[in-house]
Design an enzyme around this catalytic site. Structure first.
Site, PDB file in Angstrom:
ATOM      1  N   ASP A  19      -5.614   1.655   2.218  1.00 24.98           N
ATOM      2  CA  ASP A  19      -6.255   1.141   1.007  1.00 24.98           C
ATOM      3  C   ASP A  19      -6.178  -0.381   1.029  1.00 24.98           C
ATOM      4  O   ASP A  19      -5.083  -0.953   1.016  1.00 24.98           O
ATOM      5  CB  ASP A  19      -5.551   1.699  -0.238  1.00 24.98           C
ATOM      6  CG  ASP A  19      -6.344   1.468  -1.513  1.00 24.98           C
ATOM      7  OD1 ASP A  19      -7.468   0.943  -1.424  1.00 24.98           O
ATOM      8  OD2 ASP A  19      -5.832   1.805  -2.594  1.00 24.98           O
ATOM      9  N   MET A  20      -7.330  -1.038   1.103  1.00 25.86           N
ATOM     10  CA  MET A  20      -7.349  -2.498   1.112  1.00 25.86           C
ATOM     11  C   MET A  20      -6.888  -3.041  -0.233  1.00 25.86           C
ATOM     12  O   MET A  20      -7.144  -2.439  -1.281  1.00 25.86           O
ATOM     13  CB  MET A  20      -8.754  -3.008   1.443  1.00 25.86           C
ATOM     14  CG  MET A  20      -9.281  -2.580   2.801  1.00 25.86           C
ATOM     15  SD  MET A  20      -8.195  -3.033   4.177  1.00 25.86           S
ATOM     16  CE  MET A  20      -8.226  -4.836   4.074  1.00 25.86           C
ATOM     17  N   ASP A 112     -13.485   0.585   0.951  1.00 21.75           N
ATOM     18  CA  ASP A 112     -12.201  -0.068   1.187  1.00 21.75           C
ATOM     19  C   ASP A 112     -11.036   0.899   1.377  1.00 21.75           C
ATOM     20  O   ASP A 112      -9.877   0.487   1.294  1.00 21.75           O
ATOM     21  CB  ASP A 112     -11.881  -1.033   0.046  1.00 21.75           C
ATOM     22  CG  ASP A 112     -11.728  -0.334  -1.301  1.00 21.75           C
ATOM     23  OD1 ASP A 112     -12.160   0.826  -1.416  1.00 21.75           O
ATOM     24  OD2 ASP A 112     -11.181  -0.962  -2.232  1.00 21.75           O
ATOM     25  N   GLU A 113     -11.309   2.164   1.635  1.00 22.21           N
ATOM     26  CA  GLU A 113     -10.207   3.088   1.888  1.00 22.21           C
ATOM     27  C   GLU A 113     -10.642   4.199   2.833  1.00 22.21           C
ATOM     28  O   GLU A 113     -11.819   4.547   2.914  1.00 22.21           O
ATOM     29  CB  GLU A 113      -9.658   3.679   0.588  1.00 22.21           C
ATOM     30  CG  GLU A 113     -10.630   4.515  -0.189  1.00 22.21           C
ATOM     31  CD  GLU A 113      -9.979   5.172  -1.411  1.00 22.21           C
ATOM     32  OE1 GLU A 113      -8.877   5.724  -1.282  1.00 22.21           O
ATOM     33  OE2 GLU A 113     -10.603   5.133  -2.481  1.00 22.21           O
TER      34      GLU A 113
END
Length: 412
Positions: A19-20, A112-113
């Site tokens: 996860d960013m 983003d994940e």
């Protein structure tokens, strides 16, 4: 499945969740050093909501989905940006490529994940934490962005773990620690157990995972059906869902919510061209062409329409996408002012699968122009070159719209 068998979770798998950290705003801060350390919010429209907030902005209570008006009251000195989905997607591709190079099976969950099944990689990388540290280091080196990683026996626990020590965290839940970890876990931390579900449970005296486990799965299934069975499974640490590599996108689209409702067709066409630029570039990047162009309009009263047109041959050419969308707009009478306008392309064909047609010099020139502009943007950034018709000065954007709320998506 026998009830007694489900009571013992399958902990043979090792699942990693990436996860960013504050992805959208972190990209903006990485691209512009002047933004580093400042509260940054994605979203400008006074009628819109925040798409994302940096950790500095979150200290003031700003959260995603919060109305921009409220966010500006909480932190008037925050930097409010329109957002650049094409840039976020560009960075996302880099991140996912790094992950796929390290992990044998990757499922991208969003821009983003992603999940990865790293079962059986111990002989190559050693303990699961090793591959996580390497992943974090390679992403940081390539993008100057941090991420948080969770490792657990299944997807739902891995997702919880990745959020446990943000930002920059690495949390590993070994199989032996799962019962103790779950015992103290708030029900709201279980993905899929939202506020409404929690309120239903509270009304029957269930506020903790031990309360759930006080009854067998059959009880919950009879009481709440599939939701009850799901709740009991998660309370036991059970999640059988596999890591599945994502399927190809079925469409590309872009839309803009206008800050002021309008009947100005010139302005609406200008947005259609900007959207066609984004979609055309994305299609060319994917190596696909689409046969169907769709126009979406949302009116002042929130009613909406969609209109589609199937082309004679698939395209990824910006001007062809724009012309098809413009013709759809021209055919509409616009009985009320327009609040939102969007363009989409679907019914994909791979470029290499397209049948050869009679040479078209004008079409060839358009293709060459698009390719040249793509190369310039790849090297110097998305705003380095614009068609004259799409070149809206920053002052015009503020006066006409005050914001640009973009959503370029891959529909599944």
């Amino acid at each position: 499945m026998d009830e007694s068998l489900r009571a013992v979770p399958d902990f043979k798998r090792v699942i990693l969740h990436l996860d960013m950290d504050a992805f959208f705003t972190s990209v903006e801060q990485a691209d512009d050093p002047l933004l580093q350390g400042k509260p940054v919010v994605i979203g400008q429209s006074l009628r819109g909501v925040a798409s994302a907030a940096s950790y500095e902005a979150r200290k003031y209570g700003i959260r995603s989905a919060m109305p921009i008006v409220q966010a500006k009251k909480l932190c008037p000195h925050a930097v409010f940006l329109p957002g650049r989905m094409s840039r976020y997607r560009e960075i996302s591709v880099k991140i996912m490529n790094i992950m796929r190079a390290l992990c044998p099976l990757v499922e991208q969950a969003s821009v983003d994940e992603a999940y990865a099944d790293i079962s059986g990689t111990r002989r190559i990388f050693g303990p699961p934490e090793n591959i996580a540290r390497r992943l974090k280091a390679e992403i940081l080196a390539a993008t100057n962005l941090t991420c948080s990683v969770g490792i657990a026996p299944n997807k739902f626990l891995a997702k919880i773990a990745s959020d446990w020590n943000k930002p920059g965290g690495l949390t590993f839940i070994p199989p032996a620690d799962v019962p103790a970890f779950l015992r103290d876990l708030p029900l709201g931390r279980i993905p899929g157990v939202g506020k409404q579900f929690q309120e239903e449970l509270r009304r029957i005296g269930v506020t903790t995972i031990p309360h759930v486990l006080a009854h067998p799965r059959t009880y919950w299934n009879e009481l709440m059906g599939k939701r009850g069975a799901f709740l009991h499974d998660r309370a036991c640490g059970i999640d059988d869902s596999p890591v599945v590599p994502g399927s190809d996108p079925k469409s590309c689209s872009a839309e803009n919510t206008l800050d002021r409702d309008t009947l100005d067709r010139t302005l609406l066409e200008r947005w259609l061209l900007i959207q066609a630029e984004r979609i055309g570039r994305e299609l060319r990047g994917l190596g696909k062409k689409g046969l169907t162009v769709t126009l979406k309009i949302k009116f002042q009263d929130f009613s909406s329409i969609t209109r589609s047109r199937t082309l004679a041959r698939p395209t990824d050419i910006t001007t062809e996408i724009f012309e098809a969308a413009r013709m759809l707009l021209t055919a509409e009478k616009l009985p009320r002012p327009v609040r939102l306008i969007g363009t989409g392309v679907s019914n994909f064909r791979f470029v290499q699968a397209e049948l050869p047609l009679m040479p078209d010099a004008g079409r060839k020139r358009s293709q060459q122009l698009d390719q040249a502009m793509d190369r310039i943007r790849d090297k110097f950034g998305n705003k380095s070159i614009l068609r004259a018709e799409a070149a809206i000065r920053e002052s015009d954007a503020v006066n006409d719209l005050l914001s640009q709320k973009n959503r370029t998506s891959n529909g599944q």
